[in-house]
Design a protein around this motif. Structure first.
Motif, PDB file in Angstrom:
ATOM      1  N   THR A 149       0.796  -1.231   0.000  1.00  0.00           N
ATOM      2  CA  THR A 149       0.000   0.000   0.000  1.00  0.00           C
ATOM      3  C   THR A 149       0.830   1.284   0.000  1.00  0.00           C
ATOM      4  O   THR A 149       0.530   2.205  -0.775  1.00  0.00           O
ATOM      5  CB  THR A 149      -0.985  -0.001   1.182  1.00  0.00           C
ATOM      6  N   PRO A 150       1.861   1.417   0.848  1.00  0.00           N
ATOM      7  CA  PRO A 150       2.635   2.667   0.820  1.00  0.00           C
ATOM      8  C   PRO A 150       3.257   2.953  -0.544  1.00  0.00           C
ATOM      9  O   PRO A 150       3.247   4.100  -1.006  1.00  0.00           O
ATOM     10  CB  PRO A 150       3.723   2.425   1.880  1.00  0.00           C
ATOM     11  N   GLU A 151       3.797   1.918  -1.213  1.00  0.00           N
ATOM     12  CA  GLU A 151       4.394   2.127  -2.536  1.00  0.00           C
ATOM     13  C   GLU A 151       3.337   2.550  -3.555  1.00  0.00           C
ATOM     14  O   GLU A 151       3.575   3.433  -4.384  1.00  0.00           O
ATOM     15  CB  GLU A 151       5.078   0.841  -3.020  1.00  0.00           C
ATOM     16  N   ILE A 152       2.170   1.909  -3.470  1.00  0.00           N
ATOM     17  CA  ILE A 152       1.080   2.247  -4.383  1.00  0.00           C
ATOM     18  C   ILE A 152       0.634   3.688  -4.163  1.00  0.00           C
ATOM     19  O   ILE A 152       0.413   4.445  -5.118  1.00  0.00           O
ATOM     20  CB  ILE A 152      -0.116   1.297  -4.185  1.00  0.00           C
ATOM     21  N   ASN A 153       0.499   4.090  -2.907  1.00  0.00           N
ATOM     22  CA  ASN A 153       0.037   5.442  -2.593  1.00  0.00           C
ATOM     23  C   ASN A 153       1.027   6.510  -3.040  1.00  0.00           C
ATOM     24  O   ASN A 153       0.625   7.628  -3.376  1.00  0.00           O
ATOM     25  CB  ASN A 153      -0.231   5.580  -1.094  1.00  0.00           C
ATOM     26  N   LEU A 154       2.312   6.188  -3.046  1.00  0.00           N
ATOM     27  CA  LEU A 154       3.312   7.142  -3.505  1.00  0.00           C
ATOM     28  C   LEU A 154       3.242   7.358  -5.015  1.00  0.00           C
ATOM     29  O   LEU A 154       3.560   8.434  -5.512  1.00  0.00           O
ATOM     30  CB  LEU A 154       4.717   6.650  -3.137  1.00  0.00           C
ATOM     31  N   TYR A 176      11.571   7.932  -8.024  1.00  0.00           N
ATOM     32  CA  TYR A 176      10.371   7.537  -8.771  1.00  0.00           C
ATOM     33  C   TYR A 176      10.583   6.182  -9.440  1.00  0.00           C
ATOM     34  O   TYR A 176       9.704   5.316  -9.409  1.00  0.00           O
ATOM     35  CB  TYR A 176      10.059   8.597  -9.816  1.00  0.00           C
ATOM     36  N   LEU A 177      11.777   5.990 -10.008  1.00  0.00           N
ATOM     37  CA  LEU A 177      12.113   4.725 -10.652  1.00  0.00           C
ATOM     38  C   LEU A 177      12.240   3.609  -9.620  1.00  0.00           C
ATOM     39  O   LEU A 177      11.708   2.507  -9.817  1.00  0.00           O
ATOM     40  CB  LEU A 177      13.416   4.859 -11.435  1.00  0.00           C
ATOM     41  N   VAL A 178      12.929   3.886  -8.524  1.00  0.00           N
ATOM     42  CA  VAL A 178      13.110   2.892  -7.465  1.00  0.00           C
ATOM     43  C   VAL A 178      11.767   2.476  -6.881  1.00  0.00           C
ATOM     44  O   VAL A 178      11.525   1.289  -6.624  1.00  0.00           O
ATOM     45  CB  VAL A 178      14.025   3.441  -6.346  1.00  0.00           C
ATOM     46  N   ASN A 179      10.881   3.458  -6.687  1.00  0.00           N
ATOM     47  CA  ASN A 179       9.556   3.156  -6.147  1.00  0.00           C
ATOM     48  C   ASN A 179       8.788   2.215  -7.083  1.00  0.00           C
ATOM     49  O   ASN A 179       8.122   1.282  -6.627  1.00  0.00           O
ATOM     50  CB  ASN A 179       8.764   4.435  -5.933  1.00  0.00           C
ATOM     51  N   GLY A 180       8.885   2.453  -8.389  1.00  0.00           N
ATOM     52  CA  GLY A 180       8.187   1.615  -9.357  1.00  0.00           C
ATOM     53  C   GLY A 180       8.695   0.182  -9.335  1.00  0.00           C
ATOM     54  O   GLY A 180       7.912  -0.771  -9.353  1.00  0.00           O
ATOM     55  N   ILE A 181      10.019   0.019  -9.286  1.00  0.00           N
ATOM     56  CA  ILE A 181      10.608  -1.319  -9.250  1.00  0.00           C
ATOM     57  C   ILE A 181      10.272  -2.014  -7.941  1.00  0.00           C
ATOM     58  O   ILE A 181       9.935  -3.209  -7.918  1.00  0.00           O
ATOM     59  CB  ILE A 181      12.135  -1.234  -9.439  1.00  0.00           C
TER      60      ILE A 181
END
Length: 250
Positions: A149-154, A176-181
Motif C-alpha cells: 500500500t505505501p508504494e502504491i500510494n506514492l 520515482y524509478l526505485v519506487n516503481g521497481i
C-alpha cells in the motif's frame, strides 16, 4: 462492545486523518495548491499507508516471530488467536469501515466498484475472524499484502492524475524509478506468491479448515480467491507501468 470499539477506531481514524493534513501542510510544498477533493485524496492515502504499516508489522510479528500459528503446537491452526491478534484485527475493522464510508461518500473519486468489492470482502472476513477467533492465521497472511500500500500510494494516480511523487517534486528523480521497481517486486511477493502459499497451506491443512463454522469455511476459500484474481489484474497494470517507466529511463 463492538459498537464502542468501532466508534473508537473511527474516531482515531479521523483524528489521524487530521494529523496527516496538518503534517502535510508543513512538509509538502505542493499540498497547499491542491483542490479540496485532492486534499481528501491525499489525506485518505496517508491514512491507508499508516494502517498498512501497522497491520503489516503486526502480521509479520504474529506469523513469523511468535509460535501462535506454529505447526509444532497442538490443536488446529484455524482456531488459534490471542489478545494481540484480536485487538489488531479490531483496528483493521475500524479502518476498513471508515475508508469504505469515505469511498461511498466521495464515490467514485476515491475508487470505483473494484475498491468497494475489495474493502467489503476484507471487512467481512476480518470482522468475522475477529469475532469468532477462527481463521486468524489466513487473515493475517492475506493482510501481509498491505505491505504494498505505501508504494502504491506514492505512485498511484490521484484525483485529476496527480501522484504523490509528482506533488513532492520527485517524479524525475531516481526515487520515482526505485519506487516503481520496488512496487513491482513487493506486489509480486506479497500479493501473488504469498497468496499461492496460502492456497497451498489451506490444501495441506484442509482437515483443520473443514472444522470451522460453515461461514468461516467458505470465507477461507472465497475471499483469498477473489482477491487473488483482483491482485493479478492489478499486477498486469503495474507490469505495464514499470515497462513504460524503464523505457523512458533507458
Amino acid at each position: 462492545m463492538l459498537y464502542r470499539a468501532n466508534h473508537c477506531n473511527r474516531t482515531k481514524y479521523f483524528l489521524a486523518y487530521d494529523l496527516t493534513r496538518i503534517l502535510s501542510s508543513f512538509y509538502f510544498k505542493g499540498y497547499s495548491s491542491l483542490t479540496k477533493i485532492q486534499h481528501v485524496e491525499w489525506n485518505n492515502r496517508g491514512m491507508s499507508s499508516a494502517h498498512a504499516i501497522f497491520i503489516t508489522a503486526i502480521s509479520l510479528y504474529l506469523v513469523i516471530s511468535t509460535d501462535l500459528f506454529s505447526d509444532h503446537l497442538k490443536g488446529p491452526i484455524t482456531f488459534r488467536n490471542s489478545i494481540i491478534s484480536t485487538f489488531a484485527l479490531g483496528v483493521s475493522v475500524g479502518y476498513f469501515i471508515s475508508d469504505l464510508a469515505m469511498i461511498f461518500w466521495l464515490y467514485p473519486s476515491l475508487g470505483g466498484m473494484e475498491y468497494v468489492l475489495h474493502h467489503t470482502l476484507s471487512l467481512v472476513a476480518i470482522a468475522y475472524t475477529m469475532l469468532s477467533g477462527e481463521g486468524q492465521f489466513y487473515t493475517y497472511m492475506v493482510l501481509i499484502s498491505e505491505t504494498t500500500t505505501p508504494e502504491i500510494n506514492l505512485r498511484w494516480q490521484a484525483v485529476e492524475h496527480v501522484p504523490f511523487l509528482v506533488l513532492t517534486g520527485l517524479k524525475k528523480s531516481s526515487a520515482y524509478l526505485v519506487n516503481g521497481i520496488l512496487m513491482f517486486i513487493v506486489w509480486l511477493v506479497a500479493r501473488i506468491l504469498l497468496f499461492m502459499y496460502v492456497f497451498y497451506h489451506i490444501y495441506f491443512h484442509y482437515s483443520q479448515v473443514v472444522q470451522m463454522h460453515a461461514f468461516g469455511y467458505y470465507l477461507t476459500f472465497i475471499v483469498p480467491s477473489v482477491l487473488f484474481v483482483m491482485n493479478t489484474m492489478w499486477f498486469m497494470k503495474i507490469l505495464k507501468g514499470v515497462k513504460k517507466t524503464l523505457s523512458k529511463w533507458s
